[in-house]
Write a protein that holds these residues in place. Structure first.
Motif, PDB file in Angstrom:
ATOM      1  N   LEU A  24     -43.203  15.313   2.229  1.00 19.37           N
ATOM      2  CA  LEU A  24     -44.155  14.795   1.730  1.00 19.37           C
ATOM      3  C   LEU A  24     -44.687  13.306   2.304  1.00 19.37           C
ATOM      4  O   LEU A  24     -45.751  13.101   2.659  1.00 19.37           O
ATOM      5  N   HIS A  25     -43.496  12.951   2.683  1.00 13.31           N
ATOM      6  CA  HIS A  25     -43.759  11.376   3.180  1.00 13.31           C
ATOM      7  C   HIS A  25     -43.970  11.438   4.684  1.00 13.31           C
ATOM      8  O   HIS A  25     -44.775  10.445   4.973  1.00 13.31           O
ATOM      9  N   ALA A  26     -43.915  12.623   5.391  1.00  7.48           N
ATOM     10  CA  ALA A  26     -44.200  12.672   6.872  1.00  7.48           C
ATOM     11  C   ALA A  26     -45.603  12.889   6.827  1.00  7.48           C
ATOM     12  O   ALA A  26     -46.356  12.552   7.896  1.00  7.48           O
ATOM     13  N   ARG A  27     -46.218  13.722   5.754  1.00  2.69           N
ATOM     14  CA  ARG A  27     -47.391  14.244   5.793  1.00  2.69           C
ATOM     15  C   ARG A  27     -48.417  12.987   5.237  1.00  2.69           C
ATOM     16  O   ARG A  27     -49.461  13.132   5.561  1.00  2.69           O
ATOM     17  N   ALA A  28     -47.967  12.199   4.641  1.00  5.76           N
ATOM     18  CA  ALA A  28     -48.491  10.915   4.157  1.00  5.76           C
ATOM     19  C   ALA A  28     -48.692   9.733   5.272  1.00  5.76           C
ATOM     20  O   ALA A  28     -49.416   8.782   4.845  1.00  5.76           O
ATOM     21  N   LYS A  29     -48.029   9.924   6.367  1.00  4.20           N
ATOM     22  CA  LYS A  29     -47.967   8.904   7.298  1.00  4.20           C
ATOM     23  C   LYS A  29     -49.533   9.234   7.861  1.00  4.20           C
ATOM     24  O   LYS A  29     -49.793  10.107   8.769  1.00  4.20           O
ATOM     25  N   VAL A  30     -50.466   8.200   7.866  1.00 11.10           N
ATOM     26  CA  VAL A  30     -51.916   8.129   8.175  1.00 11.10           C
ATOM     27  C   VAL A  30     -51.871   7.885   9.637  1.00 11.10           C
ATOM     28  O   VAL A  30     -51.314   6.940  10.125  1.00 11.10           O
ATOM     29  N   GLY A  31     -52.971   8.589  10.362  1.00  7.04           N
ATOM     30  CA  GLY A  31     -53.053   8.521  11.779  1.00  7.04           C
ATOM     31  C   GLY A  31     -52.050   9.036  12.795  1.00  7.04           C
ATOM     32  O   GLY A  31     -51.943   8.584  13.717  1.00  7.04           O
ATOM     33  N   ARG A  32     -51.170   9.992  12.280  1.00  7.10           N
ATOM     34  CA  ARG A  32     -50.116  10.579  12.988  1.00  7.10           C
ATOM     35  C   ARG A  32     -50.187  12.089  12.714  1.00  7.10           C
ATOM     36  O   ARG A  32     -50.645  12.529  11.692  1.00  7.10           O
ATOM     37  N   SER A  33     -49.765  12.616  13.673  1.00  7.56           N
ATOM     38  CA  SER A  33     -49.427  14.051  13.769  1.00  7.56           C
ATOM     39  C   SER A  33     -48.459  14.297  12.887  1.00  7.56           C
ATOM     40  O   SER A  33     -47.311  13.585  12.515  1.00  7.56           O
ATOM     41  N   MET A  34     -48.331  15.660  12.308  1.00  7.75           N
ATOM     42  CA  MET A  34     -47.297  16.045  11.585  1.00  7.75           C
ATOM     43  C   MET A  34     -45.727  15.963  12.222  1.00  7.75           C
ATOM     44  O   MET A  34     -44.867  15.525  11.575  1.00  7.75           O
ATOM     45  N   GLU A  35     -45.868  16.386  13.495  1.00  9.69           N
ATOM     46  CA  GLU A  35     -44.712  16.046  14.344  1.00  9.69           C
ATOM     47  C   GLU A  35     -44.062  14.791  14.379  1.00  9.69           C
ATOM     48  O   GLU A  35     -42.920  14.341  14.103  1.00  9.69           O
ATOM     49  N   GLN A  36     -45.136  13.729  14.805  1.00 11.64           N
ATOM     50  CA  GLN A  36     -44.683  12.260  14.748  1.00 11.64           C
ATOM     51  C   GLN A  36     -44.214  11.608  13.331  1.00 11.64           C
ATOM     52  O   GLN A  36     -43.345  10.931  13.522  1.00 11.64           O
ATOM     53  N   GLY A  37     -45.060  12.275  12.377  1.00  9.93           N
ATOM     54  CA  GLY A  37     -44.583  11.811  10.961  1.00  9.93           C
ATOM     55  C   GLY A  37     -43.275  12.168  10.566  1.00  9.93           C
ATOM     56  O   GLY A  37     -42.448  11.511  10.065  1.00  9.93           O
ATOM     57  N   LEU A  38     -43.035  13.562  11.063  1.00 12.78           N
ATOM     58  CA  LEU A  38     -41.657  14.058  10.638  1.00 12.78           C
ATOM     59  C   LEU A  38     -40.325  13.178  11.663  1.00 12.78           C
ATOM     60  O   LEU A  38     -39.367  13.091  11.035  1.00 12.78           O
ATOM     61  N   ILE A  39     -41.024  12.995  12.783  1.00 16.60           N
ATOM     62  CA  ILE A  39     -39.716  12.001  13.583  1.00 16.60           C
ATOM     63  C   ILE A  39     -39.352  10.960  13.112  1.00 16.60           C
ATOM     64  O   ILE A  39     -38.245  10.360  12.758  1.00 16.60           O
ATOM     65  N   MET A  40     -40.706  10.055  12.606  1.00 17.46           N
ATOM     66  CA  MET A  40     -40.567   8.803  11.933  1.00 17.46           C
ATOM     67  C   MET A  40     -39.690   8.824  10.678  1.00 17.46           C
ATOM     68  O   MET A  40     -38.941   8.149  10.285  1.00 17.46           O
ATOM     69  N   GLU A  41     -39.930  10.124   9.904  1.00 19.81           N
ATOM     70  CA  GLU A  41     -39.456   9.817   8.319  1.00 19.81           C
ATOM     71  C   GLU A  41     -37.868  10.426   8.478  1.00 19.81           C
ATOM     72  O   GLU A  41     -37.172  10.003   7.835  1.00 19.81           O
ATOM     73  N   LEU A  42     -37.454  11.303   9.554  1.00 25.61           N
ATOM     74  CA  LEU A  42     -35.968  11.584   9.832  1.00 25.61           C
ATOM     75  C   LEU A  42     -35.155  10.438  10.383  1.00 25.61           C
ATOM     76  O   LEU A  42     -34.097  10.305  10.019  1.00 25.61           O
ATOM     77  N   VAL A  43     -35.977   9.668  11.239  1.00 26.04           N
ATOM     78  CA  VAL A  43     -35.425   8.503  11.750  1.00 26.04           C
ATOM     79  C   VAL A  43     -34.979   7.476  10.451  1.00 26.04           C
ATOM     80  O   VAL A  43     -33.890   6.964  10.444  1.00 26.04           O
ATOM     81  N   ASP A  44     -36.104   7.373   9.626  1.00 30.20           N
ATOM     82  CA  ASP A  44     -35.876   6.442   8.642  1.00 30.20           C
ATOM     83  C   ASP A  44     -34.698   6.897   7.748  1.00 30.20           C
ATOM     84  O   ASP A  44     -34.062   6.126   7.105  1.00 30.20           O
ATOM     85  N   CYS A  45     -34.551   8.185   7.405  1.00 28.21           N
ATOM     86  CA  CYS A  45     -33.637   8.956   6.450  1.00 28.21           C
ATOM     87  C   CYS A  45     -32.373   8.612   7.229  1.00 28.21           C
ATOM     88  O   CYS A  45     -31.147   8.392   6.372  1.00 28.21           O
ATOM     89  N   PHE A  46     -32.203   8.750   8.325  1.00 23.66           N
ATOM     90  CA  PHE A  46     -30.831   8.615   9.256  1.00 23.66           C
ATOM     91  C   PHE A  46     -30.469   7.363   9.168  1.00 23.66           C
ATOM     92  O   PHE A  46     -29.259   7.091   8.906  1.00 23.66           O
ATOM     93  N   ASN A  47     -31.183   6.196   9.229  1.00 18.82           N
ATOM     94  CA  ASN A  47     -30.949   4.880   8.786  1.00 18.82           C
ATOM     95  C   ASN A  47     -31.116   4.423   7.594  1.00 18.82           C
ATOM     96  O   ASN A  47     -30.993   3.247   7.181  1.00 18.82           O
ATOM     97  N   ASN A  48     -30.981   5.209   6.557  1.00 16.91           N
ATOM     98  CA  ASN A  48     -31.088   4.713   5.035  1.00 16.91           C
ATOM     99  C   ASN A  48     -31.974   3.740   4.815  1.00 16.91           C
ATOM    100  O   ASN A  48     -31.878   2.666   4.090  1.00 16.91           O
ATOM    101  N   GLN A  49     -33.328   4.114   5.123  1.00 11.58           N
ATOM    102  CA  GLN A  49     -34.521   3.173   4.998  1.00 11.58           C
ATOM    103  C   GLN A  49     -35.725   4.274   5.064  1.00 11.58           C
ATOM    104  O   GLN A  49     -35.525   5.326   5.043  1.00 11.58           O
ATOM    105  N   GLY A  50     -36.943   3.613   4.490  1.00  8.89           N
ATOM    106  CA  GLY A  50     -38.230   4.102   4.421  1.00  8.89           C
ATOM    107  C   GLY A  50     -38.168   4.912   3.036  1.00  8.89           C
ATOM    108  O   GLY A  50     -37.634   4.429   2.177  1.00  8.89           O
ATOM    109  N   SER A  51     -39.632   5.435   2.973  1.00  7.34           N
ATOM    110  CA  SER A  51     -40.019   5.926   1.597  1.00  7.34           C
ATOM    111  C   SER A  51     -39.244   7.028   1.052  1.00  7.34           C
ATOM    112  O   SER A  51     -39.155   6.793  -0.288  1.00  7.34           O
TER     113      SER A  51
END
Length: 157
Positions: A107-134
């Protein structure tokens, strides 16, 4: 929801590259309109980039760690008791915890505006790995809600 009996759990096959049931479930949740090959391509490319960003050689290990950080332990369920509705905190079973975490990440990967799903998923996984993000914020909000309503914990059944 059937009143007669519990629905039986479907068995999914492990994904062909990493041989992981968790990853198969994640791909199935990401899939839209039955396009599994598109979902697989997005997830596999995102996993490779994600593991590079967090400096872990095994992408599946990094993915499982990110998913573990996103899993909630408690949720609140509404119980109607004598005309009043209480938010009762309950523990979440393991399979539901994983399912909720996957749903939030997607859900939060799809909500990243202006990014492809792949890029949004990478960003969201990195955030989850680092215990931060939406996704982590959503988990913390859920835990906070359960903590605030723990006075009603004796209503759970």
């Amino acid at each position: 929801m059937s009143r007669r009996r519990r629905a039986e759990k479907r068995v999914v096959e492990a994904d062909p590259i990493y041989d992981s049931l968790t990853l198969t479930k994640f791909i199935n949740k990401l899939m839209i309109h039955g396009k599994k090959s598109v979902a697989r391509r997005i997830v596999y490319n995102a996993l490779v980039e994600f593991s590079k960003k967090v400096n872990i050689e095994d992408p599946i290990e990094a993915f499982e760690q990110a998913l573990e950080n996103a899993k909630p332990a408690l949720e609140v369920k509404s119980r109607r008791i004598g005309g009043a509705t209480y938010q009762v905190p309950v523990e979440i079973p393991a399979d539901r915890r994983a399912s909720i975490a996957m749903r939030w990440i997607i859900l939060h990967a799809r909500a990243k505006v202006g990014r492809s799903m792949e890029q949004g998923l990478i960003m969201e996984l990195v955030d989850c790995f680092n215990n931060q993000g939406s996704t982590i914020k959503k988990k913390d909000d859920m835990h906070r809600m359960a903590e605030a309503n723990k006075a009603f914990a004796h209503y759970k059944w």
